[in-house]
Design an enzyme around this catalytic site. Structure first.
Site, PDB file in Angstrom:
ATOM      1  CB  SER A  44      19.555  15.530  15.280  1.00  8.85           C
ATOM      2  OG  SER A  44      20.316  14.203  15.221  1.00  8.85           O
ATOM      3  CG  ASN A 100      18.550  19.069  17.683  1.00 10.82           C
ATOM      4  OD1 ASN A 100      18.415  19.313  16.670  1.00 10.82           O
ATOM      5  ND2 ASN A 100      19.600  18.410  18.097  1.00 10.82           N
TER       6      ASN A 100
END
Length: 232
Positions: free
Chosen positions: A43, A40
Site C-alpha cells: 500500500s 499487503n
C-alpha cells in the site's frame, strides 16, 4: 456463515512499533472465517510499508506470518492460503528477491499488483495528487510486472492479476501474461456493480474467437511477450 469466498487483507497500522506483529494479529483474528489471506506490503498510503518488500524484511515477515497461519490452521482445523500482494513499482532486482523469498517460505500465491506511485502521462488536473494510482493507467506496468514474476516463480504458483481491468480483453491480457485469476476494483465505478458478469461474458467471447478452450489454457501463454516490454 453464508457460502462464498472471504479474502482478508492484512497489513500494518501507520503508527505500529512492531509492524510484523500487526500482520500476525490479523491472521489470528480472522483465521476462523478467512478463505485466504492477502499479506499487503505494497500500500502506498502507509508510510514506509513498502520497505517490507526488501528481501530480509520480507523474509522475516513471511516467516512469522506462515508460522501464525500454521498455528491457526491447527487450532481451527482449516486450510487457509497466504498470498503476498506486491507493488507494480519494483525493479527487476526487487522482483527477483520477492520471487525467491516467496518460494523459499512456501507462500501460496501472489497478488500482482497494488496501485502505483508512478505517474504516467495523465490529462487530469489532479494528476499530481499523492497516493496510489489505479485504473487504466496501471494496466501496462502491472501486467509487465505480473509476467516477469510468472517467469521467475514458474507455471504452478497461483497469481491473481490486478490493475487496470475494465473489460474482457483486459482480463484476457492479464491471464495471457500469467495470471491464474483476475480481480478488479476501480472499473466498478465506471461500469457498475454488474461488471464481473460483463467481463466474464466478454472474456468467454474472446476465448471463443481465439479458439482457446479455457482460462487454464490461456494462462501464461503470453508471459514472454509481456515480460519483454519495458517497465517505464
Amino acid at each position: 456463515m453464508p457460502p462464498g469466498i472471504v479474502g482478508v487483507n492484512v497489513g500494518a497500522n501507520k503508527d505500529a512499533t512492531d509492524r510484523i506483529a500487526d500482520y500476525v494479529a490479523g491472521i489470528q483474528a480472522f483465521a476462523a472465517v478467512a478463505s485466504y489471506f492477502t499479506v499487503n506490503v505494497s500500500s502506498p498510503n502507509t508510510p514506509g510499508l513498502r520497505d517490507l518488500q526488501a528481501a530480509q524484511a520480507l523474509d522475516d515477515l513471511l516467516a512469522r506470518v506462515i508460522e501464525a497461519r500454521d498455528a491457526a490452521m491447527a487450532a481451527h482445523g482449516r486450510q487457509v492460503p497466504v498470498l503476498l500482494k506486491v507493488a507494480p513499482d519494483l525493479d527487476d532486482g526487487e522482483l527477483g528477491d520477492v520471487a525467491r523469498v516467496v518460494m523459499e517460505r512456501g507462500v501460496d500465491g501472489l497478488v500482482v499488483s497494488n496501485t502505483t506511485i508512478g505517474r504516467p502521462p495523465l490529462r487530469s488536473a489532479d494528476a499530481g495528487q499523492a497516493g496510489g494510482l489505479s485504473g487504466a493507467p496501471l494496466m501496462e506496468r502491472s501486467t509487465v510486472v505480473l509476467a516477469r514474476l510468472r517467469l521467475l516463480v514458474g507455471p504452478d504458483l497461483p497469481i491473481i492479476g490486478v490493475g487496470g481491468i475494465a473489460t474482457g480483453d483486459d482480463a484476457f491480457q492479464k491471464l495471457a501474461a500469467g495470471a491464474t485469476l483476475v480481480q478488479l476494483y476501480t472499473a466498478m465505478v465506471y461500469r457498475g456493480p454488474w461488471i464481473a458478469a460483463h467481463v466474464a461474458r466478454e472474456l468467454l467471447a474472446r476465448l471463443d474467437a481465439e479458439g482457446i478452450a479455457s482460462v487454464t489454457d490461456l494462462s501464461g501463454r503470453g508471459a514472454d511477450a509481456w515480460a519483454a516490454r519495458p517497465l517505464d
